[in-house]
Design an enzyme around this catalytic site. Structure first.
Site, PDB file in Angstrom:
ATOM      1  N   GLU A  25      19.959 -32.375  10.866  1.00 63.43           N
ATOM      2  CA  GLU A  25      20.066 -31.311   9.853  1.00 63.43           C
ATOM      3  C   GLU A  25      19.163 -31.591   8.650  1.00 63.43           C
ATOM      4  O   GLU A  25      18.465 -30.720   8.149  1.00 63.43           O
ATOM      5  CB  GLU A  25      21.540 -31.230   9.420  1.00 63.43           C
TER       6      GLU A  25
ATOM      7  N   ASP B 107      24.681 -25.606  -0.541  1.00 60.61           N
ATOM      8  CA  ASP B 107      26.109 -25.511  -0.806  1.00 60.61           C
ATOM      9  C   ASP B 107      26.646 -26.329  -1.977  1.00 60.61           C
ATOM     10  O   ASP B 107      27.315 -25.805  -2.846  1.00 60.61           O
ATOM     11  CB  ASP B 107      26.892 -25.910   0.452  1.00 60.61           C
TER      12      ASP B 107
HETATM   13  C1  GLC Z   1      25.068 -25.092   5.447  1.00 61.75           C
HETATM   14  C2  GLC Z   1      23.781 -25.009   4.644  1.00 61.75           C
HETATM   15  C3  GLC Z   1      23.182 -23.636   4.797  1.00 61.75           C
HETATM   16  C4  GLC Z   1      22.968 -23.334   6.263  1.00 61.75           C
HETATM   17  C5  GLC Z   1      24.232 -23.565   7.092  1.00 61.75           C
HETATM   18  C6  GLC Z   1      23.964 -23.524   8.581  1.00 61.75           C
HETATM   19  O1  GLC Z   1      26.038 -24.246   4.972  1.00 61.75           O
HETATM   20  O2  GLC Z   1      23.984 -25.334   3.316  1.00 61.75           O
HETATM   21  O3  GLC Z   1      21.976 -23.527   4.080  1.00 61.75           O
HETATM   22  O4  GLC Z   1      22.517 -22.043   6.430  1.00 61.75           O
HETATM   23  O5  GLC Z   1      24.788 -24.810   6.803  1.00 61.75           O
HETATM   24  O6  GLC Z   1      22.958 -24.440   8.922  1.00 61.75           O
END
Ligand code: GLC
Length: 423
Positions: free
Chosen positions: A386, A160
């Site tokens: 995460e 992101d």
């Molecule tokens: C964030 C991450 C993305 C992922 C999502 C859910 O947006 O950048 O890669 O898929 O979270 O985990």
């Protein structure tokens, strides 16, 4: 001596807790819906102890495929107030179920090939759905046929708030509706999340998509953010090769798949930046490369590209001297590196898995094993969050995270044994 924590039992119970029956949420609260590439990595984890559940995960995702072939990055199978922006903001409701209007790195064919190798071939219908998705990427995100795949929103890259996007994103006018309430900060410390100035532009890009009715041609022509991403392109190139394998195994005609492989294999060289000495994203509106490499630069071998391999290994070595754990999401020597701010530094274990797979296939088993061992050390010491701080190894972002659990089960917990290689 006390034994260490049983991460395998913990990882399985995280998958079960995050299971919503036919799909797995990335983590409760912060990400309460089905996310595209999270689900595919989840399937790799499920495949370690419940193969039927692994296939269901993938079938559920493809039920949300758009008529155009696009497979959305979020599928809103249920309602949840803990996430913003929800379906009312995306307004991508002309198809059911409601979803976001953008996609995410297409790891499906690669995961399905893996499942096929350990279980059975997929039904022909799933192969065809993935084929339609791949065709969508080329048609919608590379309409000029340059052989590099663009993203129309930083979220489409799955990475992101990478510093790569800054210059391109800051040319986008922020949303005038700046009074929205972010929900991510209810779950995670602000120092680990993108800034409001980024969010104002993420929302402006959603509003742009809505204004076109999520029309692929209009997005390609007018989207103010249009950046070719070596991450998505490498993932797609790898996936096309795995799709060809699946197609051949199923007796399908793979001529188109082969032609697409040739196009991106050649096109990939456009990411090479002599100034940065690595593969960098490329703003297709301005023709400018990003300044520095990211973890996606090291995905070239995963895509089957061995040009510049020596330079990449030198670069990986330099990164390893600048941080304690590989592979940070961004160049740890660069001024924009931030070890705990989301994609501006942290280590993500599914990226490590992909890079390590490519390095093993490149004939670099020591590097491949170094990445697996680093990932295992992070999870052993810090649990199943995460992502991780590449300097201290501490946990970053949401906790009880599906893809970290899945990759522990499917990969990080298993020391490399060359006799187990299936290809
Ligand atoms: C964030 C991450 C993305 C992922 C999502 C859910 O947006 O950048 O890669 O898929 O979270 O985990």
């Amino acid at each position: 001596m006390r034994s260490g924590p049983d991460r395998t039992a913990e990882a399985r119970s995280i998958l079960r807790d995050n299971d919503r029956g036919t799909y797995t949420v990335p983590t409760a609260g912060l990400y309460p819906f089905q996310w595209n590439w999270d689900s595919l990595f989840a399937a790799l984890g499920w495949a370690q102890f419940d193969m039927a559940r692994a296939w269901t995960e993938i079938e559920t995702l493809f039920k949300a495929q758009w008529p155009s072939g696009m497979v959305p990055h979020i599928v809103f199978w249920s309602e949840a107030a803990s996430y913003f922006p929800g379906p009312d903001v995306w307004r991508a409701g002309r198809v059911s179920p409601p979803s976001s209007g953008i996609s995410q790195p297409p790891v499906a064919a690669t995961v399905v090939r893996r499942l096929a190798e350990i279980d059975r071939l997929p039904p022909r219908s799933l192969y065809e759905s993935i084929e339609r998705w791949h065709r969508w990427w080329h048609r919608a995100r590379d309409p000029e046929g340059r052989g590099v795949i663009a993203v129309s929103h930083p979220w489409e890259s799955g990475r992101d708030n990478l510093p790569d996007w800054d210059r391109s994103l800051y040319r986008v006018a922020p949303t005038p509706n700046g009074g929205y309430a972010r929900r991510d900060l209810d779950h995670v410390e602000p120092a680990m999340r993108p800034h409001k100035t980024d969010y104002d532009r993420y929302l402006a890009l959603i509003e742009h998509g809505v204004s076109t009715g999520w029309d692929d041609d209009a997005v390609a022509r007018h989207c103010p953010f249009w950046v070719a991403d070596p991450g998505v392109t490498a993932v797609l190139l790898r996936a096309e090769r795995d799709l060809a394998w699946l197609g051949e195994s199923l007796g399908a005609d793979t001529g188109d798949v082969r032609r697409r492989i040739d196009r991106i294999e050649t096109g990939f060289e456009q990411f090479w930046s002599e100034a940065a000495g690595t593969y960098c994203s490329l703003d297709l509106r301005t023709g400018e490369h990003a300044e520095a490499g990211t973890s996606a630069s090291f995905l070239a071998p995963y895509a089957g590209i061995d040009r510049h391999a020596d330079r990449l290994l030198e670069e990986l070595n330099a990164w390893s001297e600048a941080c304690a754990y590989l592979v940070p999401s961004f160049d740890p020597r660069h001024r924009d590196f931030e070890p705990v701010r989301y994609w501006r530094g942290p280590v993500w274990c599914m990226v490590n898995y992909m890079i390590s797979t490519g390095l093993a296939e490149l004939g670099q088993p020591d590097w491949a094993e170094r990445l697996r061992a680093d990932t295992a050390a992070l999870i052993t010491a810090s649990g199943i969050p995460e992502s991780f701080d590449p300097m201290t190894g501490g946990p970053v972002g949401g906790s009880n995270f599906t893809w970290t659990a899945a990759l522990w089960l499917a990969w990080a917990s298993k020391p490399h044994n060359p006799d187990n290689d299936s290809r």
